[in-house]
Motif scaffolding. Sequence first.
Motif, PDB file in Angstrom:
ATOM      1  N   ALA A   3       0.865  -1.098   0.097  1.00 31.90           N
ATOM      2  CA  ALA A   3       0.185  -0.079  -0.024  1.00 31.90           C
ATOM      3  C   ALA A   3       0.659   1.263  -0.217  1.00 31.90           C
ATOM      4  CB  ALA A   3      -0.951  -0.590   1.356  1.00 31.90           C
ATOM      5  N   HIS A   4       0.695   2.059  -0.818  1.00 32.73           N
ATOM      6  CA  HIS A   4       1.476   3.120  -0.914  1.00 32.73           C
ATOM      7  C   HIS A   4       0.017   4.784  -0.805  1.00 32.73           C
ATOM      8  CE1 HIS A   4       3.985   1.427  -3.946  1.00 32.73           C
ATOM      9  NE2 HIS A   4       4.495   1.757  -3.562  1.00 32.73           N
ATOM     10  N   TYR A   5       0.567   5.374   0.562  1.00 35.71           N
ATOM     11  CA  TYR A   5       0.056   6.488   1.518  1.00 35.71           C
ATOM     12  C   TYR A   5       1.135   7.305   1.358  1.00 35.71           C
ATOM     13  CZ  TYR A   5      -3.053   2.779   3.801  1.00 35.71           C
ATOM     14  OH  TYR A   5      -3.751   1.662   4.220  1.00 35.71           O
ATOM     15  N   GLY A   6       0.044   8.652   0.411  1.00 32.98           N
ATOM     16  CA  GLY A   6       0.983   9.798   0.570  1.00 32.98           C
ATOM     17  C   GLY A   6       0.215  10.213  -1.290  1.00 32.98           C
ATOM     18  N   TYR A   7       1.704  10.863  -1.909  1.00 31.51           N
ATOM     19  CA  TYR A   7       0.650  12.119  -2.508  1.00 31.51           C
ATOM     20  C   TYR A   7       2.553  11.870  -3.963  1.00 31.51           C
ATOM     21  CZ  TYR A   7       2.419  15.616   0.229  1.00 31.51           C
ATOM     22  OH  TYR A   7       3.172  16.289   1.129  1.00 31.51           O
ATOM     23  N   LYS A   8       2.218  12.617  -4.779  1.00 28.84           N
ATOM     24  CA  LYS A   8       3.416  12.816  -5.545  1.00 28.84           C
ATOM     25  C   LYS A   8       2.655  14.224  -6.761  1.00 28.84           C
ATOM     26  CE  LYS A   8       5.144  11.910  -9.435  1.00 28.84           C
ATOM     27  NZ  LYS A   8       6.453  11.024 -10.571  1.00 28.84           N
ATOM     28  N   GLU A  13       7.702  13.242  -4.976  1.00 30.17           N
ATOM     29  CA  GLU A  13       7.395  11.590  -4.656  1.00 30.17           C
ATOM     30  C   GLU A  13       6.943  11.691  -3.104  1.00 30.17           C
ATOM     31  OE1 GLU A  13       7.664   7.791  -6.191  1.00 30.17           O
ATOM     32  OE2 GLU A  13       7.727   9.189  -8.194  1.00 30.17           O
ATOM     33  N   PHE A  15       5.645   9.078   0.095  1.00 27.66           N
ATOM     34  CA  PHE A  15       4.883   7.946   0.242  1.00 27.66           C
ATOM     35  C   PHE A  15       5.293   7.307   1.201  1.00 27.66           C
ATOM     36  CE2 PHE A  15       3.871   8.529  -4.448  1.00 27.66           C
ATOM     37  CZ  PHE A  15       2.341   8.546  -4.605  1.00 27.66           C
ATOM     38  N   ASN A  62      -1.780  13.846   3.131  1.00 32.45           N
ATOM     39  CA  ASN A  62      -1.440  14.355   2.337  1.00 32.45           C
ATOM     40  C   ASN A  62      -0.943  15.548   2.442  1.00 32.45           C
ATOM     41  OD1 ASN A  62      -3.232  13.514  -0.220  1.00 32.45           O
ATOM     42  ND2 ASN A  62      -5.180  14.540   0.104  1.00 32.45           N
ATOM     43  N   LYS A  63       0.185  15.253   3.625  1.00 34.23           N
ATOM     44  CA  LYS A  63       0.547  16.490   3.924  1.00 34.23           C
ATOM     45  C   LYS A  63       1.907  15.467   4.739  1.00 34.23           C
ATOM     46  CE  LYS A  63      -1.358  17.473   7.938  1.00 34.23           C
ATOM     47  NZ  LYS A  63      -1.798  18.326   8.772  1.00 34.23           N
ATOM     48  N   SER A  94       9.446   6.530   0.932  1.00 31.27           N
ATOM     49  CA  SER A  94       9.732   7.082  -1.196  1.00 31.27           C
ATOM     50  C   SER A  94      10.632   8.220  -0.805  1.00 31.27           C
ATOM     51  CB  SER A  94       8.934   7.103  -2.047  1.00 31.27           C
ATOM     52  OG  SER A  94       8.086   8.631  -1.452  1.00 31.27           O
TER      53      SER A  94
END
Lengths: 95, 296
Positions: A3-8, A13, A15, A62-63, A94
């Motif tokens: 599971a990749h939690y986060g954002y780019k 990137e 995560f 998201n932060k 990441s």
Amino acid sequence: MIAHYGYKDASGEYFIILDTEKCDGCGACVDACRWGVLEVGVDPNNPFHEEPIVLVTEEHRNKLKYSCAQCKPVSDRPPLPCVSACPNGALSHSW
Amino acid sequence: MAQEVRTTGEYWRWTESRWNDPDIDWRKAKTITAGVDVGSVSSQAVIMVDGKIFATGNMRTGSSSPDSALNVTNWALEGTGMKIEDIHYTVGTGYGRVNVPFAQKAITEIACHARGANWIYGPTVRTLLDMGGQDCKAIHCDEKGKVINFLMNDKCAAGTGRGMEVFADLLAVPITKIGEVSFQIDEEPPAVNSTCVVFAKTEATGLLRAGWPKEKVIAAYCSAMAHRVAELLERIGVEKDFVITGGISKNIGVVKRLEKELGIETLKTDFDVQLAGAVGAALFAQALLKKHRSAA
């Protein structure tokens, strides 16, 4: 499941990557994180798996760049508390 | 003359649709399940009778998630004689999944899209890109449609349906024609630089002022969007067979440019792939109903 939690975004990137097969929901990483980024709960992405596992809280998803910044000095970065706390090597970052 | 007012054109508008199978007699059914996908831009309902699709609906999400869920399900069932109370088990999914009032369970759209794509395209699907209204998800799944690896980006509107709606409005091209229009160019222009929708719109306004025809601006934006999601896919990798679900999958301007950039073709289907999440939810509802009944 990985599971990749986060954002780019345009700055990079960010995560937190969790291997749900390795996570036993012990919560050691949750205690190790001083910023409240992690929590233990039921996996919302796998309806047939009822054992609790670690999740990244909605609030921080998201932060992460900012939430995790305190543990990531620019030089001489010490091992990340959450990653080192995991006895099963289920967590990674990441960036 | 008295003051005259009129409404401006709304080019982002897309076609809402519904469908049902009149040959299925739902009154004799053993299992009636529903999947309701309340997304940020569109809502879908899929009603399954004994594992077959009986009715579907696809409409715009309103400001209230519970109302959107009810409206789309009622619209799908209109004229069939079936009512929401006749459904044995409902799974809610999507952005508003916890706000589906008649659902017994909420499952994330990540799990539902993978399950739905497996049903729509078959067990060969390994990589799935769901380009939704407000986020973008890259998912790897196995032959049973179970998620192996996923990544979701809901922080940024670049690479989403809403971004395309903004461009449709700016350039006065109906959203359903954007893909086609993006190929009415002599040569492929460089992609718009900005990944942010707001700044990409500013950049596009500048290009129009510099004399670019709108077809060229649309092409430049479609390229930017394709490039942006290709970058997102890089992290989890792309394995054959590759499919795209969600509203943007209907935009050939993005799909063809993405296929070119990745060097891999997507599987095609006549089925409305905007329904993938709801199909997956209805299938999960079926499995959960079975589990529930055997436990009782």
